[in-house]
Design an enzyme around this catalytic site. Structure first.
Site, mmCIF file in Angstrom:
data_model
loop_
_atom_site.group_PDB
_atom_site.id
_atom_site.type_symbol
_atom_site.label_atom_id
_atom_site.label_comp_id
_atom_site.label_asym_id
_atom_site.label_seq_id
_atom_site.Cartn_x
_atom_site.Cartn_y
_atom_site.Cartn_z
ATOM 1 N N ASP A 1 0.866 -1.177 0.000
ATOM 2 C CA ASP A 1 0.000 0.000 0.000
ATOM 3 C C ASP A 1 0.904 1.229 0.000
ATOM 4 O O ASP A 1 2.094 1.121 0.280
ATOM 5 C CB ASP A 1 -0.868 -0.059 1.263
ATOM 6 C CG ASP A 1 -1.709 1.187 1.442
ATOM 7 O OD1 ASP A 1 -2.264 1.666 0.440
ATOM 8 O OD2 ASP A 1 -1.794 1.686 2.573
ATOM 9 N N ASP B 1 -1.521 -0.871 6.021
ATOM 10 C CA ASP B 1 -1.787 -0.407 7.388
ATOM 11 C C ASP B 1 -3.253 -0.118 7.650
ATOM 12 O O ASP B 1 -3.621 0.198 8.774
ATOM 13 C CB ASP B 1 -0.977 0.867 7.673
ATOM 14 C CG ASP B 1 -1.509 2.054 6.904
ATOM 15 O OD1 ASP B 1 -1.557 3.162 7.456
ATOM 16 O OD2 ASP B 1 -1.897 1.882 5.737
ATOM 17 N N ASP C 1 -6.668 -2.633 3.348
ATOM 18 C CA ASP C 1 -5.584 -3.548 2.957
ATOM 19 C C ASP C 1 -5.793 -4.968 3.483
ATOM 20 O O ASP C 1 -4.986 -5.855 3.204
ATOM 21 C CB ASP C 1 -4.226 -3.026 3.486
ATOM 22 C CG ASP C 1 -3.906 -1.632 2.970
ATOM 23 O OD1 ASP C 1 -4.099 -1.405 1.774
ATOM 24 O OD2 ASP C 1 -3.482 -0.787 3.773
#
Length: 1241
Positions: free
Chosen positions: A426, A897, A901
């Site tokens: 990410d 995080d 995700d």
């Protein structure tokens, strides 16, 4: 409540918010209500919790449990889990059969090891479940204020909360269950909720109660409160709720904006009252909690095949043994008159040899069971738990700022960390900090802000290195030494002479000392600071810009007693950065009332003056509108519309006379975007009173409309007002890269890992972050695949007509064509150093991930050096991860995080969560958790490398020692006419796996290091031993098995041949079976323990203790066992003291066999190290001879070679620069040579 709290508590936010704070009136009974039907049968009697404990309702309590077992189910479930393993099931059957007459061993020797191994595994399960239980108890024991009756509240634990209870939740407390909001400390029942634990979002959500329950504002009001809620049944949908409230003989509709979900937190609100609707496992958050997918490492899956192979071998030799026994029984048994064959049992019946053979097959299957290592699974589990403990306690992965250490949430995948091929990451919060810094702005067509973003600094260094000064070829060329020793030197990053140029780019004409940095405000430009903007040509526009920053928001000021200033509770980090900027520019937002905001303006008067702006309407920001508008009236009565939003949205709504600064602002926005900054445009419009009044009546009509068209009507009315705007300027905030991200990416690239970035950000921002962290660089050929407008695809009328009929198909064909052309371009590229970067957006991924195109897309992506996917949804992240995992067949690691995700983290072979600012959802779904992206380098390159090699070597050694031991039983049985006789005492066999060889192998799995952690980081190419599976391929596995076969032959035949007719005792007697068995077993213990000592590269006192202590333990056991009564010790009575120790042949055979067993391995590793050394062998030699200290040049040279050839990362950028400079030097000298040759001719 404090006075400040009371003032704030009187805010009536519903007058301001347009989209989210509408209150539906009383429901008409139209017969269409689905409540009461299937899926909508929930009935809640408010303030009557006892009703719900009885049938027919009988709702569950608020007690939650995430454990796998309870007291009743632990034994059956845990035993079932253990015997799902094939090996354990085999040993269970063998243990049962050991109770029958066919068993070659006593029942104890079969049952005891199985009970030990299974018991230890169950103890581990129990410990892990106990930890989960304690975590549950911590949550269940939280206190909350519950209505007891007669308007009195008292604190009780969460687990005592029941459906129908009235609860009072105070500021910063979590909601204990799913509640219907009844009232709050604010006069109109608004409250702020943080849903970070649910969806990872840090911005606050506004919730509001029904108008009818507003009066329930104090404890006493609930004394006689009753009502009935009819609503949907428990379900996992976080964002929907259907229900109604029957109160005071009226029915009121309920929607999600009145529902407070368990595990979200009350913020900026003193207290709220709510009635409990769903408790415990009925709550939406618990309905959403899914078990993490079961993940197994590649080594573990491969180990199953080895077990199957050994099972096959076991059955094969058992068949040979049983056939041999049947033949012996038929032909030899009648001759053995002394055995009385006519009076024998079915086990030895010469008339029925086939039946005897079948019985003997069972005997053989038990006898040769030592080929299957019973303690392998439990040893691996112990090793992995200890490895995970070392990961958790690694201080180099401890983040001091947040106080978070690394956390191995599962120990099953430790070795998988050493085999990663592709990392999918990410961006926001993972590569970047998700912490906004106000850095630049454009006002009235002039760009302000001289401080550089991290992307600009990276670009400036690149530009500085490209400049051609008088000595550029020489001074611009980085030396190999400087590049390797300190590639992250801040003074020009290895480019001497570039520092002056860098300063020109990065700094401005400001000569004053820079003031201390303010978190969230990194702006620096003397033209705007300290009131200097009053001297600028467009001071009136700048004033308006500052006022828009200070007024156009939904934040709440919190007085900070320490600084005397204010902290701002904003709905987004960007909004907080704007308010900080406004304060620093002299426009401090200091108070908000129901109808007004107050700004303390230091300029233009030069002294702070508090100005009031009446807030008439607030049209909030959402992902669809991409803008926020506030309509205010200033102290002079002028009505202003202030708007901020995405530049594309704002520019479309500008008036003809409002585009004065559009060209320059647009140019600045592009520059800011290229610098990796997030941008918003600011605009305004002056309104006349009659125009506003007419619009507001339309707006209120739309706002109070009921039905599905309400949102569309609100949007249409908003559009009527949000037009003919005048552009003021634009803001640029930086979402900073996390500390150490570029260095980490560079090291991972040198380790041979591929890195993909999957982000929801727009393409420009993602590309710029790619440049900042060296995933992209100048000279890379960028392939951008996007969905084009179908009108552009049509080149003629016929084609246009065709495309209008099938636009979807046309877009899909175009995407496929782009992918095909890009793949062809890569194949035709002749430059070996050429690097390609693939950039694709979410819309295009919809087509690229379809079954008929995904393999072409993956093939293209794999050929590219870096891949960036932008504007992707959480589902697309998971789909891309699955495609890479299944399409390449290699190990994938996903790192993120946020809650968005989670799908990606669970889909990947290894999921890593970052315990950042976006909540704990990603961490809770992950296999490993770290506080910063940079710790991923050490997690993989150090711990991953170590764990892979340790587990691989450990398993290979396990099979070696069990084959070496188990086959000696087969040889002896064949030697004794397939009689089923064991040469070893039962207790020897029991202790072999459990005690005498278990601790050395555990020490190998926990402490072994081929090289130190510092060397792992200096030589990242060592990591590739894992992805290439050099230590657990079939060649190495069968090599260890062959070593075991050789050792078994040496141990058995040397012992048998030596002891067959040699004198053993001083009186000339030959040895009996007990002495031969004990000697043979001694040889096995020495051989396998010396073998593991030769295998180890790194010794601590613990390994020495375990290896040599295991050999010593064997002798101590023989002494103690021999001292027992002959009834217990049998033929082993005083065997060491009286028989073995006095016989020189015992010691000489032990020495001879040990040397003979280990000679081939010693010869193999000597030959390999001398003529075909592996990377770590070379490093070990250098370290052993201290060449790294004595010969720095050689050490540096080896380090420069010890990285995978990569096309991303800072090192690749430097390499490209060196090639460029060498090319220029070559051309220069070539031209000089030509000039010298021509005059001579």
């Amino acid at each position: 409540m404090s006075p400040a709290g009371r003032i704030r508590g009187k805010l009536r936010w519903s007058n301001l918010y347009s989209f989210s704070c509408f209150r539906p009136p009383v429901l008409e009974s139209d017969g269409q209500n689905p409540l009461g039907g299937p899926g909508f049968s929930r009935v809640v009697h408010c303030n009557q919790p006892r009703v719900h404990r009885r049938k027919p309702l009988k709702y569950p309590t608020n007690y939650i449990s995430t454990t796998k077992y309870n007291i009743i189910t632990f034994l059956p479930k845990a035993i079932f889990e253990q015997f799902r393993r094939v090996a354990n099931l085999y040993f269970l059957m063998a243990a049962i059969l050991s109770l029958t007459p066919v068993a070659p061993f006593s029942a104890v020797s079969m049952i005891a090891p199985l009970a030990f191994v299974v018991g230890l595994s169950m103890a581990k399960e129990a410990l892990e479940d106990w930890r989960r239980f304690m975590q549950d108890m911590k949550v269940n024991s939280r206190k909350i204020s519950i209505h007891k009756g007669n308007g009195r509240f008292s604190y009780k634990p969460w687990q005592k909360v029941r459906v129908g209870d009235i609860v009072k939740v105070e500021k910063d407390q979590f909601f204990p269950a799913d509640l219907l909001l009844l009232s709050s400390s604010y006069e109109d029942g608004i409250c702020y909720v943080e849903t970070m634990n649910l969806d990872g979002e840090t911005n606050l959500k506004v919730k509001r109660c029904l108008e009818v329950t507003l009066s329930l504002e104090e404890d006493a009001a609930f004394g006689d409160f009753t009502g009935i809620i009819r609503c949907e049944d428990p379900n996992p949908n976080l964002y929907t709720f259907v229900g109604n409230l029957e109160y005071d003989r009226q029915v009121y509709a309920l929607d999600p904006s009145q529902i407070l979900l368990r595990d979200s937190k009350l913020r900026n609100t003193a207290y709220v009252y709510g009635v409990v609707i769903f408790t415990g496992h009925d709550s939406k958050v618990m309905q959403n909690s899914t078990r993490s997918p079961s993940k197994r490492s590649r080594i573990e899956r491969k180990m199953d095949y080895i077990i199957y192979f050994l099972f096959t071998l076991l059955v094969l030799i058992s068949l040979i043994s049983s056939i041999g026994f049947a033949v012996k029984t038929k032909f030899d048994m009648p001759k053995a008159w002394y055995l009385q064959p006519k009076n024998t049992t079915n086990l030895y019946d010469p008339s029925r040899p086939a039946l005897s053979g079948i019985f003997h097959l069972v005997t053989a299957l038990i006898l040769y069971g030592y080929l299957i290592p019973i303690s392998l699974y439990v040893s691996i589990e112990v090793v992995k738990v200890l490895q995970a403990m070392f990961i958790n306690q690694d201080l180099h992965m401890y983040d001091e700022e947040s106080g978070n250490p690394a956390l191995a949430r599962t120990s099953n995948l430790n070795e998988e960390l050493g085999q990663v091929d592709t990392i999918l990451s990410d961006k926001t919060g993972t590569l970047t900090c998700n912490q906004m810094d106000f850095l630049k702005c454009s006002i009235a067509g002039v760009s302000y802000g001289v401080r550089s973003s991290e992307v600009e600094i990276a670009a400036a260094k690149q530009m500085a290195s490209d400049l051609d000064g008088p000595n550029s070829e020489i001074s611009g060329m980085p030396t190999q030494n400087s590049r390797i020793e300190d590639p992250w030197d801040n003074s020009g990053v290895g480019f001497a002479g570039s520092e002056i140029e860098l300063e020109t780019v990065v700094t401005s004409n400001d000569e004053k000392e820079p003031k201390p940095m303010i978190k969230g405000f990194s702006f620096e430009d003397s033209r705007l600071m300290n009131g200097n903007w009053l001297k600028e040509p467009n001071a009136d526009v700048i004033l308006l810009f500052f006022r828009i920053l200070a007024i156009c928001h939904t934040a709440i000021p919190e007085p900070n007693e320490e600084t005397g200033s204010f902290n701002y509770e904003a709905e987004s980090p960007d909004e907080g950065a704007f308010l900080l900027a406004a304060r620093e520019f002299g426009f401090e937002f200091c108070k908000r009332t129901q109808t007004s905001v107050f700004i303390r303006e230091r300029y233009p008067s030069g002294r702070p003056i508090e100005r009031e702006y009446k807030v008439l309407n607030l049209l909030e920001f959402n992902s669809k509108r991409k803008r926020m508008t506030v309509i205010v009236q200033d102290e002079d009565g002028q009505i202003l519309l202030l708007c901020k939003g995405a530049d594309s949205i704002i520019f479309d709504r500008l008036a003809k006379n409002g585009r004065v600064f559009e060209e320059y602002t647009s140019r600045h926005l592009n520059e800011y975007g290229e610098s990796g900054l997030r941008t918003l445009a600011l605009a305004y419009r002056k309104l006349e009173e009659p125009e506003y009044t007419a619009w507001n009546s339309e707006f209120l009509r739309a706002k109070t409309t009921i039905g599905p068209d309400r949102e569309a009507m609100l949007e249409r009315v908003s559009d009527m007002m949000e037009k003919d705007l005048i552009l003021v300027g634009a803001t640029a905030v930086e979402d900073k890269l996390q500390k150490g991200v570029p260095q980490c990416i560079d090291k991972l690239a040198q380790a041979g890992l591929k890195i993909w970035v999957l982000t929801g950000d727009k393409m420009e921002t993602a590309i710029n972050i790619g440049y900042a962290c060296s995933l992209l660089r100048q000279g890379m050929k960028r392939i951008c695949i996007t969905t084009m407008n179908t009108d552009l695809l049509a080149q003629d009328a016929k084609k246009a007509f065709f495309l209008s009929l099938v636009p979807e198909q046309a877009v899909k064909e175009n995407v496929l064509m782009q992918i095909t052309n890009a793949s062809q371009m890569i194949k035709l590229e002749k430059d070996p150093h050429a690097a390609f970067a693939l950039v694709i957006d979410g819309k295009t991924l919809v087509y690229a991930l379809e079954d008929d195109m995904k393999h072409q897309f993956l093939s293209l992506a794999v050929d590219c050096a870096s891949v960036i996917c932008c504007r992707v949804s959480p589902r697309q992240k998971a789909l891309v991860t699955r495609l890479v995992k299944e399409g390449t067949g290699k190990t994938t690691l996903a790192i993120g995080d946020g809650a968005n995700d989670v799908g990606m983290i669970q889909e990947a072979d290894i999921g890593v969560g970052i315990s950042g600012v976006e909540g704990m959802q990603a961490v809770m779904a992950s296999d490993f958790a770290i506080a910063q992206f940079r710790f991923l380098e050490r997690l993989l390159v150090v711990h991953g490398h170590w764990c892979y090699k340790r587990i691989a070597q450990m398993i290979c050694y396990f099979f070696y020692k069990n084959i070496a031991f188990g086959l000696t039983l087969f040889y002896f049985e064949a030697y004794t006419g397939f009689s089923g006789q064991s040469v070893y005492d039962d207790w020897y066999m029991l202790l072999f796996n459990v005690i005498l060889t278990s601790l050395p192998v555990i020490s190998l799995g926990v402490f072994e290091q081929d090289v130190s952690s510092e060397v792992c980081l200096q030589f990242p190419a060592l990591y590739q031993q894992g992805p290439r599976n050099l230590f657990f391929d079939w060649y190495r596995i069968f090599g260890w098995m062959a070593n075991g076969l050789y050792s078994s032959l040496i141990i058995f035949f040397l012992n048998i041949n030596i002891f067959y007719d040699q004198a053993f005792r001083a009186g000339g007697q030959t040895s009996d079976m007990a002495s031969v068995g004990a000697t043979m077993f001694t040889c096995i213990i020495w051989a396998v323990n010396c073998q593991i000592a030769l295998t180890m590269s790194h010794f601590t006192w613990i390994q020495h203790l375990f290896v040599w202590g295991s050999i010593g333990t064997w002798y101590i056991f023989l002494v103690l066992y021999g001292m027992l009564s002959p009834i217990l010790s049998g033929n082993a009575f005083q065997i060491l003291v009286e028989a073995l120790a006095p016989a020189p042949i015992y010691w000489s055979v032990t020495l001879l066999v040990t040397i003979a067993c280990n000679l081939p391995y010693l010869a193999h590793i000597s030959f390999q190290r001398s003529f075909n050394p592996m990377d770590h062998h070379v490093i070990q030699e250098i370290k052993y001879y201290k060449k790294d200290v004595e010969d720095k040049h050689m050490w540096t040279r080896e380090r420069s070679k010890a990285r995978q050839e990569t096309k991303i990362g800072f090192s690749a950028r430097v390499d490209a620069k060196i090639r460029h400079l060498k090319g220029k030097l070559h051309k220069k000298y070539s031209s000089l040579g030509v000039q010298n040759v021509i005059p001579a001719s």
